[in-house]
Design a protein around this motif. Structure first.
Motif, mmCIF file in Angstrom:
data_model
loop_
_atom_site.group_PDB
_atom_site.id
_atom_site.type_symbol
_atom_site.label_atom_id
_atom_site.label_comp_id
_atom_site.label_asym_id
_atom_site.label_seq_id
_atom_site.Cartn_x
_atom_site.Cartn_y
_atom_site.Cartn_z
ATOM 1 N N ALA A 82 24.517 43.610 29.909
ATOM 2 C CA ALA A 82 25.504 44.523 30.486
ATOM 3 C C ALA A 82 25.786 45.683 29.539
ATOM 4 N N HIS A 83 25.883 46.887 30.111
ATOM 5 C CA HIS A 83 26.277 48.041 29.290
ATOM 6 C C HIS A 83 27.793 48.187 29.259
ATOM 7 N N ALA A 84 28.481 47.519 30.191
ATOM 8 C CA ALA A 84 29.949 47.536 30.220
ATOM 9 C C ALA A 84 30.438 46.309 30.973
ATOM 10 N N THR A 85 31.631 45.846 30.607
ATOM 11 C CA THR A 85 32.237 44.694 31.282
ATOM 12 C C THR A 85 33.712 44.978 31.507
ATOM 13 N N ALA A 86 34.189 44.645 32.695
ATOM 14 C CA ALA A 86 35.614 44.772 33.021
ATOM 15 C C ALA A 86 36.194 43.379 33.229
ATOM 16 N N ASP A 87 37.291 43.100 32.536
ATOM 17 C CA ASP A 87 38.019 41.846 32.742
ATOM 18 C C ASP A 87 39.086 42.104 33.794
ATOM 19 N N CYS A 88 39.055 41.313 34.872
ATOM 20 C CA CYS A 88 39.874 41.595 36.048
ATOM 21 C C CYS A 88 40.704 40.393 36.473
ATOM 22 N N GLU A 89 41.799 40.697 37.185
ATOM 23 C CA GLU A 89 42.587 39.650 37.826
ATOM 24 C C GLU A 89 42.712 39.965 39.305
ATOM 25 N N VAL A 90 42.637 38.934 40.130
ATOM 26 C CA VAL A 90 42.710 39.109 41.575
ATOM 27 C C VAL A 90 44.124 39.514 41.962
ATOM 28 N N VAL A 91 44.229 40.603 42.737
ATOM 29 C CA VAL A 91 45.556 41.023 43.204
ATOM 30 C C VAL A 91 45.704 40.903 44.715
ATOM 31 N N ARG A 92 44.563 40.885 45.424
ATOM 32 C CA ARG A 92 44.626 40.769 46.883
ATOM 33 C C ARG A 92 43.235 40.462 47.410
ATOM 34 N N THR A 93 43.162 39.759 48.535
ATOM 35 C CA THR A 93 41.882 39.523 49.200
ATOM 36 C C THR A 93 42.032 39.835 50.686
ATOM 37 N N VAL A 94 40.948 40.297 51.279
ATOM 38 C CA VAL A 94 40.910 40.554 52.719
ATOM 39 C C VAL A 94 39.591 40.009 53.241
#
Length: 194
Positions: free
Chosen positions: A123-135
């Motif tokens: 990977a050239h970049a990585t984002a650490d994320c948290e789920v805020v909504r799903t559809v």
């Protein structure tokens, strides 16, 4: 002699196969990663990724609803988005294969505070994320995610591209430097002439 006219075939709404349409829309390639309840790594290749907002920083990924990786992401409420570089085609294929040993075939780390495994060699970049909504929509689920942290890898190769069911290298697709980019006007925004 005029060129022959092309007569597209229209399809009733709701029955169109959009795969040929989307194959003609090249994108970058990412691998979504997360840890399950036993701290085992899970992951899948994903090319359906877009930014939603800069403030708060938000992404959306669209994942097949029946995906075991989606189950892990939703159960843990967090995941990492690994943007693959142009030399990481093998990693993309491994994570698209469904192979049980995919994490044994790539280099990965779990830095302190990470939302999922970081594919450090691919990977050239990585984002650490948290789920805020799903559809849920049809056979896919859109996962809206707040980005907590972005890691850019110095001296990494440019992005891997995918379109028309083929991979391409950014360095092969890119042409000579373009003039400075102009922002794309938003709907209703006034256009200013230079």
């Amino acid at each position: 002699m005029p060129a022959p006219a092309h007569h597209p075939t229209a399809v009733e709404a709701g029955t169109a196969d959009i795969r040929p349409l989307m194959a003609g829309f090249p994108s970058g390639v990412s691998v979504l990663t997360a840890l399950d309840e036993d701290a085992a790594p899970r992951g899948m290749t994903c090319s359906s990724l877009a930014s939603v907002a800069l403030s708060p920083p938000t992404l959306v990924v669209c994942v097949r609803t029946a995906s075991p990786t989606l189950d892990t992401i939703l159960a843990g409420g967090q995941f990492a988005v690994n943007l693959l570089h142009e030399d990481a085609r093998d990693a993309s294929q491994v994570f698209a294969s469904g192979s049980d040993d995919r994490f044994e075939r790539v280099e990965w780390r779990l830095p302190l505070g990470a939302s999922g495994p970081h594919l450090t060699a691919d990977a050239h970049a990585t984002a650490d994320c948290e789920v805020v909504r799903t559809v849920e929509m049809g056979d896919h689920t859109a996962v809206f995610a707040g980005v907590r942290r972005v890691t850019l890898r110095e001296n990494a190769a440019p992005p891997l591209l995918y379109g028309r069911r083929r991979y391409a290298r950014w360095s092969d697709a890119a042409v000579s430097p373009d003039p400075p980019a102009q922002p794309i006007p938003t709907e209703g925004a006034a256009r200013v002439r230079p």
